[in-house]
Design an enzyme around this catalytic site. Structure first.
Site, short mmCIF file in Angstrom:
data_model
loop_
_atom_site.label_atom_id
_atom_site.label_comp_id
_atom_site.label_asym_id
_atom_site.label_seq_id
_atom_site.Cartn_x
_atom_site.Cartn_y
_atom_site.Cartn_z
N GLY B 166 0.83 -1.20 0.00
CA GLY B 166 0.00 0.00 0.00
C GLY B 166 0.86 1.26 0.00
N VAL B 169 2.55 2.08 -3.37
CA VAL B 169 1.59 2.73 -4.28
C VAL B 169 1.35 4.18 -3.83
CG1 VAL B 169 -0.79 2.69 -5.13
CG2 VAL B 169 0.48 0.54 -4.86
N HIS B 170 1.13 4.36 -2.54
CA HIS B 170 0.80 5.68 -2.01
C HIS B 170 1.95 6.67 -2.23
CE1 HIS B 170 -0.85 8.70 0.64
NE2 HIS B 170 0.16 8.61 1.48
N ILE B 171 3.15 6.27 -1.88
CA ILE B 171 4.29 7.18 -1.99
C ILE B 171 4.60 7.47 -3.46
CG2 ILE B 171 6.78 7.42 -1.54
CD1 ILE B 171 6.23 5.72 1.03
N ALA B 174 1.84 9.86 -4.76
CA ALA B 174 1.84 11.22 -4.20
C ALA B 174 3.10 11.99 -4.56
CB ALA B 174 1.69 11.14 -2.68
#
Ligand code: SF4
Ligand code: SF4
Lengths: 301, 212
Positions: B166, B169-171, B174
């Site tokens: 997760g 994907v998030h880093i 963003a």
């Protein structure tokens, strides 16, 4: 401590081979529980040789003293009053301690490189300066042996006197035992001796006598001769068919898999960046205040 | 009319501080955890003063991470409920991956990818906490039977995997992929055009009543 003269065949959290040019003989200690008188000379000798001092505890009315293995008590005489069969009584005494497994669960669970090693001679040794104190070995061991010290946050257990064995001496418990119930030599010799003892016991009417050298953990380098080898649990909970727990195997087995998946995901992001590229608000969108195509639900324009 | 200078508030100062602390705790818990995940990463323990320090610090970082996550969860769960529209969006992941948001059903404050990420954290964080407590030497592990500690080991690894996937994907999204996102968490605002492009329904909500 590992020694230069000793080959290492397994090393915790290590993926490349350890020093292993020599040809070691596998050693073993044989404990014949049928000739043990429970004098605890070995327990004292162990504390003496390894310079350990157990805290003075309380006497609670049973022979076990202390009540359990600790970071300062690496071997402990356990006493069990049992009824192997109905209307039959037996008083069993077992010297508890690390069995030096062929396939050590402690080593498999340990995440610190070189905190646990298995020497070519079969001795499983904790290398305290590499120990991080996580206690995973405690969960990994099928025999509930390793104990953490609150003093230095490291875990300890019987070394099979690896320091003595490395210079050709027998473990101190073997040297001390007054009845000769503990013997030490090559694993082959000890197996033969064990069979001899089992033969004697059978002749004396112990039809279930046998050797405890459990296959499930790859055999052990500390073996027992048991009068009731069919019921090892009678000996204060010696497990009948010990093996590394599936959960422990899964736990350590999932780790490289997990690390690999994380790497793959990061690689995927890297490839995406160069194949598709970043998603930017384009100048035109900025200027006009319009997106490339108005979203269906938008009321704009 | 130029949308260039117009900014829309996305996060409050409190949100940003909590998110920054959460990110920091994640990095620290993550690095100390990776050290014990695989021998190839054990060297990370040197960054924290060696294996003994790493073993001591990891659970503390983990608890902090859980606390900051909990604060964020309480505030943001209601924005992350999945709607019917979201499943249509998820059905067009190809367009998502290829930056063709014009082909996607319009999304609100969070897109379904972000929502799923949120819920995967809602799953992983408590599992990490509970299994972590069972593994925590010296204070808590001795209170658990050995069988429970073993299962905790498995759960800890698996939930760490969910968390890391997760976070990757998030880093990536963003910081690298969706340009213009970072300022939402550093300064609290996003540009009007960014909001219209990536979160059209939210944009409409935030600007309704204003003249275009
Ligand atoms: S008995 Fe336990 S501590 Fe000893 S080698 Fe086997 S697994 Fe390790
Ligand atoms: S506590 Fe046990 S498992 Fe953990 S590093 Fe020390 S020897 Fe290895």
């Amino acid at each position: 401590m590992t020694m230069q003269s000793q080959d290492v065949v397994k090393r915790s959290a290590t993926t490349r081979p350890s020093p292993s040019v020599r040809h070691g003989v596998e050693v073993a200690k044989l404990i014949d529980t049928s000739t043990c008188i429970g004098c605890k000379a070995c327990q004292v000798a162990c504390a003496e040789w390894n310079d350990l001092k157990e805290e003075i505890g309380d006497h609670v009315g049973i022979y076990e003293n202390p009540l359990d293995l600790t970071a300062n008590t690496w071997t402990l005489m356990r006493f069990a009053e049992v009824e192997p069969e109905e209307y039959e009584f037996d008083w069993l005494i077992r010297k508890d301690g690390c069995l030096h497994c062929g396939d050590p669960g402690c080593l498999q669970a340990c995440p610190a490189p070189g905190a646990i090693v298995k020497h070519a001679n079969g001795i499983v040794d904790f290398v305290s300066e590499n120990c991080v104190g996580c206690g995973y070995c405690i969960a990994g061991c099928p025999f509930d042996i390793p104990r953490r010290s609150a003093k230095d946050n490291r875990v300890y257990k019987c070394t099979l006197c690896s320091d003595r064995v490395a210079v050709g001496l027998e473990p101190i418990c073997v040297k001390t035992c007054p009845t000769g119930c503990i013997s030490f030599g090559s694993k082959e010799q000890m197996k033969a001796r064990a069979q001899e003892r089992v033969g004697h016991l059978k002749a004396r009417g112990y039809a279930n006598a046998g050797v405890y050298d459990p296959e499930g953990v790859g055999g052990t380098h500390v073996m027992y001769v048991l009068k009731h080898a069919d019921q090892p649990e009678l000996y204060e909970g010696l497990p009948k068919d010990p093996k590394i727990a599936t959960s422990v195997a899964l736990w350590s087995g999932l780790k490289p898999f997990t690390a690999g998946l994380m790497g793959l995901a990061a690689l995927g992001a890297f490839v995406h960046y160069f194949a598709v590229g970043p998603n930017e608000v384009e100048d035109e969108e900025e200027e006009t205040g319009k997106t490339r195509a108005a979203p269906p639900a938008s009321k704009e324009d | 009319m130029s949308g260039k200078s117009k900014l829309i508030q996305r996060y409050t100062a409190g949100d940003r501080v909590n998110h920054a602390l959460l990110a920091l705790a994640f990095i620290l818990a993550g690095l100390t955890g990776l050290a014990f995940l695989h021998p190839s990463m054990f060297w990370l323990s040197s960054l924290f003063g060696g294996g003994q320090w790493t073993q001591f610090l990891h659970p503390l970082f983990g608890v902090l991470m859980f606390v900051f996550f909990f604060v964020a969860m309480v505030k943001f769960w209601k924005y992350n409920l999945l709607t019917g529209n979201d499943f249509r969006w998820l059905g067009r992941l190809g367009d998502v991956m290829k930056n063709r948001e014009e082909n996607l059903p319009p999304v609100g404050k969070y897109n379904p990818g972000q929502k799923l990420l949120f819920w995967s954290l809602v799953l992983a964080m408590p599992l990490l906490l509970v299994s972590g407590i069972a593994l925590w030497q010296p204070w808590f592990a001795p209170m658990f039977p050995i069988g429970a500690v073993r299962v905790a080991g498995v759960v800890h690894v698996l939930s760490a995997l969910v968390l890391f996937l997760g976070m990757i994907v998030h880093i990536y999204s963003a910081l690298f992929w969706i340009k213009g996102s970072t300022r939402a968490m550093t300064r609290g605002t996003v540009t009007d055009a960014w909001a219209r492009k990536h979160h059209p329904l939210w944009h409409r909500e935030m600007t309704s009543g204003e003249k275009h």
